[in-house]
Design an enzyme around this catalytic site. Sequence first.
Site, short mmCIF file in Angstrom:
data_model
loop_
_atom_site.label_atom_id
_atom_site.label_comp_id
_atom_site.label_asym_id
_atom_site.label_seq_id
_atom_site.Cartn_x
_atom_site.Cartn_y
_atom_site.Cartn_z
N LYS A 105 0.94 -1.13 0.11
CA LYS A 105 0.01 0.07 -0.10
C LYS A 105 0.77 1.24 -0.07
O LYS A 105 1.86 1.20 0.48
CB LYS A 105 -0.87 -0.01 1.23
CG LYS A 105 -2.13 1.00 1.13
CD LYS A 105 -3.23 0.41 0.47
CE LYS A 105 -4.41 1.06 0.39
NZ LYS A 105 -5.67 0.18 0.12
N1 GLU Z 1 -7.29 0.13 -2.99
C1 GLU Z 1 -7.98 -1.10 -3.15
C2 GLU Z 1 -8.15 -1.80 -1.97
O1 GLU Z 1 -7.94 -1.45 -0.65
C3 GLU Z 1 -7.73 -1.68 -4.37
C4 GLU Z 1 -6.29 -2.11 -4.63
C5 GLU Z 1 -6.06 -2.75 -5.78
O2 GLU Z 1 -6.86 -2.93 -6.74
O3 GLU Z 1 -4.68 -3.04 -5.89
O4 GLU Z 1 -8.29 -2.86 -2.10
#
Ligand code: GLU
Length: 431
Positions: free
Chosen positions: A120
């Site tokens: 992240k």
């Molecule tokens: N931000 C989204 C999540 O928390 C999607 C992450 C992604 O598609 O890599 O799952």
Amino acid sequence: MQSAPDSTRLPSYLNADQPGPWAMFLQQLDRVEPHLGELARWTDTLRRPKRTLVVDVPVRMDDGRIVHFEGFRVQHNLSRGPGKGGVRFHPAVNLSEVMALSGWMTIKNAAVNLPYGGAKGGVRVDPAQLTRGELERLTRRYTSELGDLIGAERDIPAPDVGTNDQVMAWMMDTYAINHGSMQTGVVTGKPITMGGSLGRRDATGRGCYVVAREAMRRLGMQVAGSRVTVQGFGNVGNAAARVFHDEGARVVALQDVGGTLLNEAGIDPHDLLRHLREAGGTWANYPRATLLPADDFWAVPCEVLVPAALEGQITPEVATRIRARLIVEGANGPTTPEAEDMLHGQGCTVLPDVLANAGGVTVSYFEWVQNATSFFWTEQDINARLDRVLSEAFDSIWHIAQERRVNLRTATFITACSRVLEARAMRGLYP
Ligand code: GLU
């Protein structure tokens, strides 16, 4: 004289005593550990992110000032594949939050069996305060600072709170310029015209609906006519409200920073969206619902509550007021562990974030596969595959919950941690 560091203690930046999302993630790991058998000896792997990067992001503002922002990318675990997870632009972003969000990505990706680790990123910034030019320069500088840490086979960012397909387009372009070649698979959630996938924009919200539908079937509840309330009308809440509405549920309350709306006969989210896009259209002047004080949102009677805003929203105090039978965590980490225990005591089932909002990253995976093969699927095909992946994951997690007599979060963590730690154990330690 300085005493030698105690190697059994967690590194200082992993301080679990500070309340917040990372402490919550550690608590969730503590709950799953007794269920992991032999693999439990590897659990500490998950209590420390594998790789943590903090960068300075200086931006030249339109008025000539230079402002420095804090940027982060955390690769929590890479045992099952490259890192995968969104990038958040929000003023509350900090290292603890990004670490927790990266940990939840590890669990989420493994829970639905995507060939990814968990990662992240984020920048501590309020994007609403930036001009378009400032936002573009911030995004490009942040991407540049990530350097070789990201890549289609290394770590693949995507949108999260405060970012969208335009931000992904700038990230992809910056990466292409810096590396002298175009790699569409370096980010997902891109615009359709540059290799994005059909169905990606609504995928997280659609996934919330699919998982809720499966749970409702087992709990003897009907989707048609059920009352749904949704907190957050952004990437996730907006799509979730539309899909529930289209499937015959009644969206009785909606909340966003702009206001809280109630209509017991149901709010049409498509209509609200049209209203908000019109010149002068606000939450406060929406004619087909009543404006409520924000705090009254939680007590609105409903069958399904979808928290789709930020973490830490459902505290024990809030939990006592909730009347829903089912909570579908569209956001990451919206329910504190104490509140979750109380909700279960009240007969309310919580569909955990790491399963309920996995639809977004699942279609991100489809996008990445389409980019790798340069062959694009239809939206119908994507939605059908998404439905299948999530219903199957739900089914096996539901069984584990029944068998082991644990809640759905612990059952999801059992599934995911077993997969991650098995890969970890098989790969072994180097050297
Ligand atoms: N931000 C989204 C999540 O928390 C999607 C992450 C992604 O598609 O890599 O799952």
